[in-house]
Each structure stands twice: as C-alpha cells, then as structure tokens.
Design an enzyme around this catalytic site. Structure first.
Site, PDB file in Angstrom:
ATOM      1  N   PHE A  24     161.644  34.626 -58.090  1.00  0.00           N
ATOM      2  CA  PHE A  24     161.039  35.722 -58.847  1.00  0.00           C
ATOM      3  C   PHE A  24     160.453  36.740 -57.870  1.00  0.00           C
ATOM      4  CE2 PHE A  24     157.322  37.744 -60.829  1.00  0.00           C
ATOM      5  CZ  PHE A  24     157.928  38.310 -61.943  1.00  0.00           C
ATOM      6  N   GLY A  25     160.865  37.997 -57.995  1.00  0.00           N
ATOM      7  CA  GLY A  25     160.337  39.077 -57.155  1.00  0.00           C
ATOM      8  C   GLY A  25     159.443  39.978 -57.976  1.00  0.00           C
ATOM      9  N   TYR A  26     158.270  40.313 -57.419  1.00  0.00           N
ATOM     10  CA  TYR A  26     157.331  41.181 -58.143  1.00  0.00           C
ATOM     11  C   TYR A  26     156.998  42.438 -57.332  1.00  0.00           C
ATOM     12  CZ  TYR A  26     154.139  38.807 -54.975  1.00  0.00           C
ATOM     13  OH  TYR A  26     153.540  38.296 -53.835  1.00  0.00           O
ATOM     14  N   GLY A  27     157.433  42.466 -56.055  1.00  0.00           N
ATOM     15  CA  GLY A  27     157.134  43.614 -55.196  1.00  0.00           C
ATOM     16  C   GLY A  27     158.427  44.178 -54.641  1.00  0.00           C
ATOM     17  N   SER A  28     158.543  44.172 -53.321  1.00  0.00           N
ATOM     18  CA  SER A  28     159.761  44.742 -52.719  1.00  0.00           C
ATOM     19  C   SER A  28     161.003  43.963 -53.114  1.00  0.00           C
ATOM     20  CB  SER A  28     159.633  44.795 -51.191  1.00  0.00           C
ATOM     21  OG  SER A  28     159.627  43.498 -50.642  1.00  0.00           O
ATOM     22  N   GLU A  99     159.528  37.217 -45.765  1.00  0.00           N
ATOM     23  CA  GLU A  99     158.213  37.071 -46.405  1.00  0.00           C
ATOM     24  C   GLU A  99     157.244  36.261 -45.532  1.00  0.00           C
ATOM     25  OE1 GLU A  99     157.629  38.697 -49.279  1.00  0.00           O
ATOM     26  OE2 GLU A  99     159.697  39.392 -49.267  1.00  0.00           O
TER      27      GLU A  99
HETATM   28  C1  SIN Z   1     157.831  39.966 -53.824  1.00  0.00           C
HETATM   29  O1  SIN Z   1     158.374  41.062 -53.807  1.00  0.00           O
HETATM   30  O2  SIN Z   1     158.049  39.159 -54.753  1.00  0.00           O
HETATM   31  C2  SIN Z   1     156.927  39.518 -52.711  1.00  0.00           C
HETATM   32  C3  SIN Z   1     156.148  40.578 -52.060  1.00  0.00           C
HETATM   33  C4  SIN Z   1     156.953  41.603 -51.335  1.00  0.00           C
HETATM   34  O3  SIN Z   1     157.813  41.242 -50.504  1.00  0.00           O
HETATM   35  O4  SIN Z   1     156.777  42.790 -51.586  1.00  0.00           O
END
Ligand code: SIN
Length: 189
Positions: A24-28, A99
């Site tokens: 699951f990705g929430y940012g980049s 990460e």
């Molecule tokens: C994410 O995107 O899920 C983790 C944080 C990031 O790499 O921005």
C-alpha cells in the site's frame, strides 16, 4: 533506531515464502512507480493519517539539510486512501532501498476503494523513534521547509504537488496534504 532500515526490514519481516504481496502506497509510492507490479488497485487503510513529519536525507533533501516527506500517524477512525500494488517478494530489494530512510514495513488490512473487498498488505511506516523523524510543525513552517529543500530525487515541492494531483485524480481529499500544498503554492509564486 538508525534511520537506515534495509537490514532491519529483512530481519523483521521476511517475505520470500509468499508468492506475491500487496503493497500500500500513501505518498510517493502513489505517483512514482519505479518498480514492477502484477496488478494495482486504489485502496484505503483505517486508523492512520498522512503527515509531513519525516525527514528525507536521501530523496528530497540531504543528511545536512533533510527535506520533509510523509509518514503515517495513528488516528482512531481516520481513513487514508492510496494505491495498492501486487508485487513479487523480490521487489522488496528495491522497495526497501527506496524506503530505507527510517521506514519499517508493517502488515495492515487494505480495503479496496470500490468497496469490493479487502486483503492484507504491507505499508512503510516511519515511527517517531527513527533518527530521521522531524515531528509536527505548523503548516506554514512545513511548507517553508519543503519550499527550500531539494535532494537527489528532485525538489521537495514536487513531492507535495505530485501527490496532491494524484489524490485529486482519485477524487480523494486529504486536509493535511491540501493545506500544505496551498501554503507551498503561495510561497513558490
Ligand atoms: C509511501 O509512499 O507509501 C511511503 C512514503 C513515501 O515513500 O513517500
């Protein structure tokens, strides 16, 4: 805890026995898919909120002048939408490196955005005990910090602007992200 989490993630959570894993990705990870995946699907998780409280030494800043990127903080009843990717376990070689700046993997339930069901998935989380953690600041201070930061992956502002656009494309509203975007656009103009 050191902010380089590559070996820690490998030790704590071996994944090689699995055929595939949902990430699951929430940012980049929503807008920058520099890894192979089998399927992708919009999803959300419960009990977590995005916050620009994590320092970035390796992507959007440097060790001397870290940028500010997202982590998740626990928040009862909160819903955080993002993108889920089904990947093979070897993909975590790349993902753990990407990460590595303080993020640990955890398993959490993922709910499909179209409410068609749920599964378990992996999320990268940077807790308050990692060396790169910056913690809370006012929206203005966060935006000012982001406006002046840049690193090997580019300007820190791109991280916010691309994420905000990706959330809009998913018809998702995130008060924190949009408040920082608004302050940032004012500072950049
Ligand atoms: C994410 O995107 O899920 C983790 C944080 C990031 O790499 O921005």
């Amino acid at each position: 805890m050191s902010h380089n989490t590559i070996s820690l993630n490998k030790q704590r959570q071996p994944l090689d026995h699995l055929e595939s894993v949902w990430l699951f990705g929430y940012g980049s990870l929503i807008y920058k898919t520099d890894f192979p995946f089998l399927h992708s699907k919009p999803a959300y998780i419960y009990g977590w909120q995005r916050r620009f409280w994590q320092g970035s030494h390796d992507h959007r800043g440097t060790p001397e002048a870290p940028g500010r990127v997202l982590t998740l903080i626990e928040s009862a009843g909160a819903r955080c939408a993002g993108m889920a990717y089904e990947v093979t376990p070897d993909t975590f070689e790349h993902l753990d490196h990407r990460e590595k700046n303080g993020y640990l993997r955890i398993f959490t339930p993922l709910h499909w955005l179209d409410e068609s069901g749920e599964t378990e998935g992996v999320v990268y989380l940077a807790g308050a005990d990692n060396e790169a953690y910056l913690g809370p600041a006012s929206d203005h201070d966060i935006a000012a910090h982001i406006a002046r930061s840049h690193g090997p992956s580019g300007p820190n502002s791109d991280y916010v602007l691309k994420l905000a656009q990706a959330l809009r494309d998913m018809s998702e509203h995130d008060e924190h992200v949009f408040a920082i975007e608004k302050q940032l656009l004012a500072l950049l103009s």
